[in-house]
Design a protein around this motif. Structure first.
Motif, PDB file in Angstrom:
ATOM      1  N   ILE A   1      32.206  30.307  36.936  1.00  0.00           N
ATOM      2  CA  ILE A   1      32.769  30.482  38.283  1.00  0.00           C
ATOM      3  C   ILE A   1      33.231  31.927  38.494  1.00  0.00           C
ATOM      4  O   ILE A   1      32.892  32.560  39.504  1.00  0.00           O
ATOM      5  CB  ILE A   1      33.955  29.520  38.506  1.00  0.00           C
ATOM      6  CG1 ILE A   1      33.475  28.072  38.569  1.00  0.00           C
ATOM      7  CG2 ILE A   1      34.705  29.874  39.805  1.00  0.00           C
ATOM      8  CD1 ILE A   1      34.598  27.050  38.548  1.00  0.00           C
TER       9      ILE A   1
ATOM     10  N   TYR B   1      40.546  26.659  44.398  1.00  0.00           N
ATOM     11  CA  TYR B   1      39.152  26.250  44.216  1.00  0.00           C
ATOM     12  C   TYR B   1      38.450  26.000  45.542  1.00  0.00           C
ATOM     13  O   TYR B   1      37.225  26.178  45.644  1.00  0.00           O
ATOM     14  CB  TYR B   1      39.079  25.020  43.306  1.00  0.00           C
ATOM     15  CG  TYR B   1      39.370  25.357  41.866  1.00  0.00           C
ATOM     16  CD1 TYR B   1      38.494  26.141  41.130  1.00  0.00           C
ATOM     17  CD2 TYR B   1      40.539  24.926  41.245  1.00  0.00           C
ATOM     18  CE1 TYR B   1      38.755  26.478  39.808  1.00  0.00           C
ATOM     19  CE2 TYR B   1      40.817  25.256  39.921  1.00  0.00           C
ATOM     20  CZ  TYR B   1      39.923  26.030  39.218  1.00  0.00           C
ATOM     21  OH  TYR B   1      40.179  26.372  37.912  1.00  0.00           O
TER      22      TYR B   1
ATOM     23  N   PHE C   1      37.421  29.466  46.595  1.00  0.00           N
ATOM     24  CA  PHE C   1      36.258  29.874  45.792  1.00  0.00           C
ATOM     25  C   PHE C   1      34.990  29.199  46.309  1.00  0.00           C
ATOM     26  O   PHE C   1      33.924  29.831  46.389  1.00  0.00           O
ATOM     27  CB  PHE C   1      36.458  29.514  44.319  1.00  0.00           C
ATOM     28  CG  PHE C   1      37.536  30.307  43.622  1.00  0.00           C
ATOM     29  CD1 PHE C   1      38.053  31.464  44.184  1.00  0.00           C
ATOM     30  CD2 PHE C   1      38.033  29.892  42.391  1.00  0.00           C
ATOM     31  CE1 PHE C   1      39.049  32.201  43.541  1.00  0.00           C
ATOM     32  CE2 PHE C   1      39.020  30.611  41.741  1.00  0.00           C
ATOM     33  CZ  PHE C   1      39.533  31.753  42.312  1.00  0.00           C
ATOM     34  N   SER C   2      35.105  27.919  46.662  1.00  0.00           N
ATOM     35  CA  SER C   2      33.942  27.170  47.168  1.00  0.00           C
ATOM     36  C   SER C   2      33.415  27.781  48.462  1.00  0.00           C
ATOM     37  O   SER C   2      32.197  27.920  48.647  1.00  0.00           O
ATOM     38  CB  SER C   2      34.315  25.702  47.408  1.00  0.00           C
ATOM     39  OG  SER C   2      34.720  25.076  46.212  1.00  0.00           O
TER      40      SER C   2
ATOM     41  N   CYS D   1      33.499  24.268  41.136  1.00  0.00           N
ATOM     42  CA  CYS D   1      34.714  24.448  41.941  1.00  0.00           C
ATOM     43  C   CYS D   1      35.124  23.138  42.614  1.00  0.00           C
ATOM     44  O   CYS D   1      36.313  22.808  42.659  1.00  0.00           O
ATOM     45  CB  CYS D   1      34.484  25.528  43.008  1.00  0.00           C
ATOM     46  SG  CYS D   1      34.461  27.214  42.383  1.00  0.00           S
TER      47      CYS D   1
END
Length: 406
Positions: free
Chosen positions: A121, A193, A196-197, A178
């Motif tokens: 990631i 997260y 991040f996605s 994520c």
């Protein structure tokens, strides 16, 4: 002490391999060789390398079988030793299952699999940030007028030289990780997260691989539906907001608009669906002459180029286009025999995982991506598939049979 050193070496070789995927073939080649050396400490003790364990996890056995079939077909269709040595590129299908099975206990006990997810990631976000900043610099300063093309499509991949379909597939898997963390972690870390996605989804949109975008939307929707008990309304609203943002972004940038909206039109630097269909019809035509064994790895490309020349398909001939479909590519490389084993390998994780597991979504991603790209002919495509095929199956708590110690 020796076991400790061996364990640490395997761990860091695995991390290096994970990071290398985002930075091109040279880095992947070095990291793959380093990873192969994790077998060396056991090479003089045949009992240490537990080949029998392949029979306990059938998807691993199918991966090795796929390699062996490729090798036998290559031997049957080759006229020189140099042609047989092409098989070196496909060694991950043979060695990765053996190496990862041999270090299975380390993976589970030390939670290395979780670290690999996190590293994947972080590296995905880092590579996108660097590529996007480089693209912005070129957009504003390389030409007299602002040119959005530098932050889209193949131009966004120029910094590290990874093909846009492969890179967007890597980002799609990072997005899956994520989402796993979003649904499984405490509330205070979910926002991170989720952010991040969204960033990774933006990266996939900008890379403009139509197949990967479709696969990503399908995967996100499936993931949400499989976790529908966890605040479904809120998650769905975020999902549709993100999709809407992607649509607005696509319409506002000409390059993206042309690729997505005019997907059936051939436009100078890239192709529409009609172009791919023309490629596939030529691939299908040459497959008729050698349906059982194909023409052999690499040799099939010469036959395909001759077909392009024969029908005056100039653009495909001049640009040395492959089949642009892994299923068709395997048929002309290894015939129907190779195609059957490829399909068995690809589908096998679906029968050995829960639908909530990442291996299920990874399999869906690959099945879709392979429709528009000969994904398993490039080294980083092979390494990516073999690495996460093995890791995600081992990580899958629904399928951890007792293995033979000897």
């Amino acid at each position: 002490m020796v076991k400790n050193i061996q364990s640490n070496y395997f761990e860091y070789a695995l991390y290096l391999l994970t990071v290398s995927l985002f930075f091109g073939n040279a880095f992947v080649s070095i990291a793959t060789v380093v990873f192969y050396f994790t077998l060396l400490p056991n090479m003089f003790n045949y009992k240490a390398i537990k080949f029998k364990n392949l029979f306990f996890i059938k998807p691993f056995l199918l991966m090795v079988s796929h390699f062996l079939v490729s090798f036998l077909v290559l031997c049957a269709t080759s006229s020189s030793l140099n042609e047989v040595l092409v098989i070196e590129k496909y060694l991950p299908f043979l060695l990765f299952p053996i190496i990862i099975l041999n270090n299975r206990d380390i993976l589970i006990n030390k939670q290395i699999a979780f670290n690999v997810r996190l590293i994947f990631i972080v590296t995905a976000l880092f590579s996108f940030a660097m590529s996007f900043l480089y693209g912005l610099w070129r957009m504003f300063f390389l030409e007299e007028n602002i040119n959005h093309i530098f932050i889209t499509y193949n131009f966004l991949t120029d910094l590290f030289g990874v093909h846009h379909i492969y890179l967007s597939s890597f980002y799609a898997l990072a997005l899956i990780f994520c989402l796993d963390n979003y649904f499984d972690h405490a509330i205070d870390t979910r926002k991170k997260y989720l952010l991040f996605s969204i960033i990774l989804f933006l990266a996939i949109i900008l890379l403009s691989s139509r197949t990967v975008i479709l696969a990503t939307v399908a995967i996100i929707f499936i993931k949400i539906m499989l976790n529908k008990k966890k605040k479904l309304k809120k998650v769905l609203s975020i999902f549709f907001s993100t999709i809407l943002f992607g649509i607005i972004l696509t319409i506002s940038i000409p390059t993206l608009k042309n690729r997505i909206v005019n997907f059936n039109t051939n436009i100078s630097s890239y192709s529409g669906s009609s172009f791919r269909l023309k490629v596939w019809s030529n691939v299908f035509e040459i497959s008729k002459d050698s349906p059982v064994f194909g023409y052999g790895l690499n040799k099939s490309q010469d036959v395909l180029l001759n077909q392009y020349y024969k029908v005056n398909f100039r653009r495909a001939f001049l640009r040395n286009f492959n089949a642009h479909n892994q299923y068709l590519q395997t048929i002309i490389d290894e015939g129907l025999i190779g195609f059957i084993f490829l399909l068995l390998m690809l589908l096998s994780p679906l029968f050995y995982s829960k639908k909530r597991d990442s291996v299920f979504l990874f399999t869906i991603l690959m099945l879709i991506v392979l429709i528009s790209e000969s994904f398993l002919i490039r080294q980083y495509g092979i390494v990516f598939y073999c690495l996460f095929f093995c890791l995600l199956l081992i990580e899958n708590n629904n399928y951890l049979p007792k293995l033979n110690p000897y």
